[in-house]
Design a protein around this motif. Structure first.
Motif, PDB file in Angstrom:
ATOM      1  N   PRO A  41       0.809  -1.229   0.000  1.00  0.00           N
ATOM      2  CA  PRO A  41       0.000   0.000   0.000  1.00  0.00           C
ATOM      3  C   PRO A  41       0.836   1.270   0.000  1.00  0.00           C
ATOM      4  O   PRO A  41       0.310   2.358  -0.223  1.00  0.00           O
ATOM      5  N   TYR A  42       2.156   1.137   0.247  1.00  0.00           N
ATOM      6  CA  TYR A  42       3.022   2.316   0.309  1.00  0.00           C
ATOM      7  C   TYR A  42       3.654   2.655  -1.046  1.00  0.00           C
ATOM      8  O   TYR A  42       4.276   3.706  -1.187  1.00  0.00           O
ATOM      9  N   ALA A  43       3.534   1.778  -2.020  1.00  0.00           N
ATOM     10  CA  ALA A  43       4.204   1.987  -3.306  1.00  0.00           C
ATOM     11  C   ALA A  43       3.786   3.313  -3.934  1.00  0.00           C
ATOM     12  O   ALA A  43       2.590   3.631  -4.004  1.00  0.00           O
ATOM     13  N   PHE A  44       4.763   4.072  -4.410  1.00  0.00           N
ATOM     14  CA  PHE A  44       4.481   5.387  -4.975  1.00  0.00           C
ATOM     15  C   PHE A  44       3.718   5.289  -6.294  1.00  0.00           C
ATOM     16  O   PHE A  44       3.227   6.293  -6.804  1.00  0.00           O
ATOM     17  N   TYR A  45       3.589   4.082  -6.830  1.00  0.00           N
ATOM     18  CA  TYR A  45       2.750   3.901  -8.013  1.00  0.00           C
ATOM     19  C   TYR A  45       1.324   4.376  -7.757  1.00  0.00           C
ATOM     20  O   TYR A  45       0.616   4.758  -8.688  1.00  0.00           O
ATOM     21  N   HIS A  46       0.884   4.363  -6.502  1.00  0.00           N
ATOM     22  CA  HIS A  46      -0.466   4.843  -6.179  1.00  0.00           C
ATOM     23  C   HIS A  46      -0.599   6.342  -6.458  1.00  0.00           C
ATOM     24  O   HIS A  46      -1.721   6.845  -6.558  1.00  0.00           O
ATOM     25  N   VAL A  47       0.545   7.018  -6.599  1.00  0.00           N
ATOM     26  CA  VAL A  47       0.549   8.427  -6.996  1.00  0.00           C
ATOM     27  C   VAL A  47       0.959   8.579  -8.460  1.00  0.00           C
ATOM     28  O   VAL A  47       0.282   9.236  -9.244  1.00  0.00           O
ATOM     29  N   SER A  48       2.077   7.952  -8.829  1.00  0.00           N
ATOM     30  CA  SER A  48       2.628   8.151 -10.172  1.00  0.00           C
ATOM     31  C   SER A  48       1.872   7.386 -11.255  1.00  0.00           C
ATOM     32  O   SER A  48       1.876   7.787 -12.421  1.00  0.00           O
ATOM     33  N   LYS A  49       1.229   6.289 -10.900  1.00  0.00           N
ATOM     34  CA  LYS A  49       0.417   5.498 -11.845  1.00  0.00           C
ATOM     35  C   LYS A  49      -0.930   5.206 -11.184  1.00  0.00           C
ATOM     36  O   LYS A  49      -1.350   4.060 -11.068  1.00  0.00           O
ATOM     37  N   SER A  50      -1.614   6.258 -10.760  1.00  0.00           N
ATOM     38  CA  SER A  50      -2.793   6.098  -9.906  1.00  0.00           C
ATOM     39  C   SER A  50      -3.952   5.394 -10.591  1.00  0.00           C
ATOM     40  O   SER A  50      -4.915   4.982  -9.925  1.00  0.00           O
ATOM     41  N   GLU A  51      -3.860   5.188 -11.905  1.00  0.00           N
ATOM     42  CA  GLU A  51      -4.898   4.417 -12.593  1.00  0.00           C
ATOM     43  C   GLU A  51      -4.984   2.987 -12.074  1.00  0.00           C
ATOM     44  O   GLU A  51      -6.006   2.307 -12.266  1.00  0.00           O
ATOM     45  N   ALA A  64     -10.021  11.844 -13.607  1.00  0.00           N
ATOM     46  CA  ALA A  64     -10.168  10.929 -12.469  1.00  0.00           C
ATOM     47  C   ALA A  64      -8.828  10.364 -12.023  1.00  0.00           C
ATOM     48  O   ALA A  64      -8.590  10.147 -10.824  1.00  0.00           O
ATOM     49  N   VAL A  65      -7.929  10.138 -12.983  1.00  0.00           N
ATOM     50  CA  VAL A  65      -6.606   9.602 -12.653  1.00  0.00           C
ATOM     51  C   VAL A  65      -5.794  10.637 -11.881  1.00  0.00           C
ATOM     52  O   VAL A  65      -5.149  10.320 -10.872  1.00  0.00           O
ATOM     53  N   TYR A  66      -5.835  11.896 -12.318  1.00  0.00           N
ATOM     54  CA  TYR A  66      -5.086  12.945 -11.635  1.00  0.00           C
ATOM     55  C   TYR A  66      -5.676  13.226 -10.245  1.00  0.00           C
ATOM     56  O   TYR A  66      -4.930  13.457  -9.283  1.00  0.00           O
ATOM     57  N   ASP A  67      -7.001  13.193 -10.153  1.00  0.00           N
ATOM     58  CA  ASP A  67      -7.640  13.386  -8.847  1.00  0.00           C
ATOM     59  C   ASP A  67      -7.252  12.270  -7.884  1.00  0.00           C
ATOM     60  O   ASP A  67      -7.019  12.517  -6.686  1.00  0.00           O
ATOM     61  N   LYS A  68      -7.186  11.049  -8.401  1.00  0.00           N
ATOM     62  CA  LYS A  68      -6.794   9.924  -7.558  1.00  0.00           C
ATOM     63  C   LYS A  68      -5.353  10.061  -7.099  1.00  0.00           C
ATOM     64  O   LYS A  68      -5.009   9.748  -5.941  1.00  0.00           O
TER      65      LYS A  68
END
Length: 413
Positions: A41-51, A64-68
């Protein structure tokens, strides 16, 4: 001369650094990022690849991707995964790959330097990719993608960095799953910070974008928009962008290879025949063999590798004309295969050298592609020469490795 500034970096708590660190957003697909983030859950992909946190099939360029991404970034800040330094700092980032070390300075570089040419470029950018980064930066109010810069070595800068690393423990030090070691030091003493700033102002006339042209262009365009709307002051962080600057002597450029979907209506025999007008063509068997010198290419076609050696007259001696990517573009991709614009033509794709020649074999043997070309790498001096001349390289000419990890240091604006 180069203007750089320390900044209050947003970064992970030490115990979570390895879990947060993610490969750059533009070197892997959403599917690959989702696999790497599974169970973390800490992987920065949740920000950089939030899709990866949205329903499958979501348009990766949708709001929606940028908002996420913004939502996930704020969650990381609120739950303590990430924190911001209290004072402006520089950061030293050392990478070790296969026994080779490169050490860079993480700093905020001036958008004004980018606009004026103090930060030199060697590639054109694509509007669609610029728009993606612009929307990401504006929505998250953060620069999370690092721009990789290079400069001609300055002994005083190298000494200061080496001295700091010797006298201080790193904030982060871990080896990622791919075997690359990542170490980061925080330079927070005011005297050292000022020394670094002054050295660059006095000793570094130019820096060069090695990797990250779209990230740099997007930061510039966001700054321009904010300035026109009077949203920022002269000392606002948006006037700077996230960079890591490496001395040229430590850098190695890998090959950046090409795969093409079809032969432009030609048979294999017709292609080989046309190649012989400009190249010496020799079959070399079924085992991959990389080019060993400039103006030599390896081609994979129908299960066989061929050695192509460019004849005199297929290239010029100017900084662009002498490049192997130019020789390939002019004499094969355009002249024979009908690919006029590699940035937009859907018949061509690019494979970074880090993936190896077997990746070329895989994509051709699968039927996805028809032919592959492996190139000899561009040198760092060629890159500097082209940038100094004001020219640009053909698309996808350079592949730098190892790559910086996203999430270790971000720049809030």
């Amino acid at each position: 001369m180069a203007i750089i500034r320390p900044f209050k970096g947003l970064r992970p708590t030490p115990e979570l650094a390895e879990k947060v660190a993610a490969r750059p957003y533009d070197v892997l697909s959403a599917a690959e990022a989702k696999v790497e983030a599974t169970g973390n859950p800490y992987a920065f992909y949740h920000v950089s690849k939030s899709e990866i946190d949205l329903p499958e099939g979501t348009d990766v360029y949708s709001q929606a991707v940028y908002d996420k991404a913004a939502e996930n970034l704020q969650r990381f800040i609120q739950d303590g995964t990430l924190f911001q330094d209290n004072t402006p700092c520089y950061y030293i980032y050392k990478l070790v790959m296969n026994g080779r070390t490169q050490t860079g300075l993480v700093c905020a570089s001036s958008v004004s330097d980018y606009n004026s040419g103090i930060i030199k470029k060697h590639e054109f950018t694509r509007p669609d990719k610029e728009k993606d980064r612009i929307n990401n930066i504006k929505t998250t109010r953060a620069q999370t993608g690092n721009v990789f810069l290079a400069y001609n070595d300055v002994p005083e800068v190298n000494f200061l960095i080496e001295h700091w690393m010797t006298d201080h423990a790193p904030a982060y030090d871990f080896t990622a799953a791919d075997g690359i070691q990542h170490s980061v030091w925080v330079v927070d003493e005011p005297a050292a910070v000022q020394n670094i700033t002054t050295l660059f102002e006095k000793k570094v006339p130019f820096t060069y974008i090695a990797d990250g042209h779209h990230r740099a262009a997007s930061a510039s365009l966001v700054q321009k928009e904010f300035e026109e709307k009077q949203l920022i002051s002269a000392d606002d962080p948006a006037n700077f962008f996230l960079t890591t600057i490496f001395p040229a002597s430590q850098l190695v450029i890998l090959d950046y290879n090409r795969v093409v979907k079809d032969l432009n209506g030609l048979s294999k025999e017709a292609l080989l025949s046309q190649l012989e007008y400009d190249f010496s063509v020799v079959p070399i068997g079924h085992m991959p063999q990389a080019p060993t010198m400039l103006h030599e290419f390896s081609m994979y076609l129908d299960g066989t590798w061929y050695r192509l050696l460019a004849e005199e007259g297929t290239y010029t001696t100017d900084p662009i004309g002498i490049l192997d990517v130019t020789i390939l573009s002019n004499n094969i991709l355009d002249k024979i295969l009908g690919i006029k614009d590699q940035r937009t033509d859907k018949r061509i794709d690019f494979v970074g050298g880090i993936r190896g020649l077997n990746e070329l074999v895989k994509r051709v043997d699968s039927g996805e592609m028809k032919v592959a070309f492996a190139l000899y790498p561009v040198t760092i001096q060629q890159l500097f020469d082209i940038a100094d001349s004001g020219n640009v390289m053909p698309p996808k000419s350079t592949w730098f490795e190892p790559k910086l990890r996203d999430g270790l240091i971000s720049h809030l604006i």
